[in-house]
Design an enzyme around this catalytic site. Structure first.
Site, PDB file in Angstrom:
ATOM      1  N   SER A 131       0.868  -1.178   0.000  1.00 13.62           N
ATOM      2  CA  SER A 131       0.000   0.000   0.000  1.00 13.62           C
ATOM      3  C   SER A 131       0.898   1.218   0.000  1.00 13.62           C
ATOM      4  CB  SER A 131      -0.862  -0.001   1.267  1.00 13.62           C
ATOM      5  OG  SER A 131      -1.518   1.241   1.448  1.00 13.62           O
TER       6      SER A 131
ATOM      7  N   TYR B 152      -2.089  -1.583  11.021  1.00 17.29           N
ATOM      8  CA  TYR B 152      -2.182  -1.773   9.567  1.00 17.29           C
ATOM      9  C   TYR B 152      -0.897  -1.315   8.890  1.00 17.29           C
ATOM     10  CZ  TYR B 152      -3.399  -1.036   4.699  1.00 17.29           C
ATOM     11  OH  TYR B 152      -3.388  -1.048   3.322  1.00 17.29           O
TER      12      TYR B 152
END
Length: 283
Positions: A133, A146
């Site tokens: 990401s 995360y």
């Protein structure tokens, strides 16, 4: 054999589903894996092999690889896409949930990679694609666990690339920005459940709005954009090590490189609305 074989995890929706279809269109024999097999009927109808797999369950992962090798005799591409976003203040998130986040986003991807590498080495070729990401290069409020998983997978990918290059194996990192998938809604709901009350409630409300608000949804890129990028990467003779793609990915990574830690902190609080949402009262 001219036909190459690909395995895509997290293929029941979003990026994984789009990637399975893209690789199929490129001529690959595609195996699509997910826990929710019933959601992959459209993939099965498109001629894609559907597999039940939980990336936290070693038995299902080993069984999937065994089935692929028995069916096709090889595996050329692994796309480690399965993952989710666990958001909440560090103070609020239980260590059990933190471990679960790492189990899915990191250890699942690494274990599956371990299972395919012997086959790729014997072929003297293969590509491992890890979906991280832009959150593997930047950070946001209330997203520590995360981001921790994505930073970790970035580092693991770099080390792995050095290790397997002599065997003709490429390791590619895909760093999506904002994408129109279920991810944001799931992450925002988790955030509100964990930190929607108490000391971090105001920040949680602001961050959830930044994730799933109308303005954010309008700017998100389609998952097909990521799928096309993966298709280009696995088709390239010498793929890039990283592809930052999708809404905000390149600009945000550039800004992080440009700004100091404190300056980026201030920028991120402003961008997410959490500067207004901070509640410093004693509770």
């Amino acid at each position: 054999m001219n036909i190459k074989v690909a395995l895509v995890t997290g293929a029941s929706s979003g990026i994984g589903e789009a990637t399975a279809l893209e690789l199929k269109a490129l001529g690959y024999t595609v195996f699509a894996a997910a826990r929710r097999v019933e959601r992959m009927r459209a993939l099965a109808n498109a001629g894609i092999h559907v597999l039940a797999m939980d990336v936290t369950d070693d038995v299902t992962m080993q069984a999937a690889i065994d089935e692929i090798i028995a069916n096709s005799g090889r595996i050329d591409v692994l796309v480690n896409n399965a993952g989710y976003g666990s958001y909440g203040a560090v103070e609020d998130v239980s260590l059990a949930e933190a471990r679960a986040q790492f189990d899915v986003n990191v250890f699942g991807a690494v274990r599956l990679t371990q299972l395919v590498l012997p086959h790729m080495r014997s072929q003297r070729r293969g590509t491992v694609v890890n979906i991280t990401s832009m959150g593997g290069k930047i950070y946001t409020p209330l997203g520590a666990w995360y981001h921790g998983t994505k930073f970790a997978l970035e580092a693991i990918s770099d080390c792995l690339r050095l290790e397997v290059q002599p065997f003709g194996i490429d390791v590619v990192v895909i760093e999506p920005g904002g994408i129109k998938t279920e991810w944001a809604g799931i992450a925002a709901n988790k955030l509100q459940e964990v930190s929607g009350k108490g000391a971090y409630a105001s920040q949680a409300a602001a961050m959830a709005e930044a994730m799933i608000g109308e303005s954010s949804r309008k700017r998100q890129s389609p998952p097909e954009l990521i799928a096309e990028t993966i298709g280009k990467a696995v088709s390239a003779r010498r793929p890039r090590t990283r592809y930052a793609v999708g809404f905000g990915a390149k600009p945000m990574i550039f800004i992080r490189r440009l700004l100091s830690d404190r300056a980026f902190d201030a920028f991120m609080r402003m961008a997410t609305g959490t500067a207004r949402g901070a509640d410093t009262r004693r509770l």
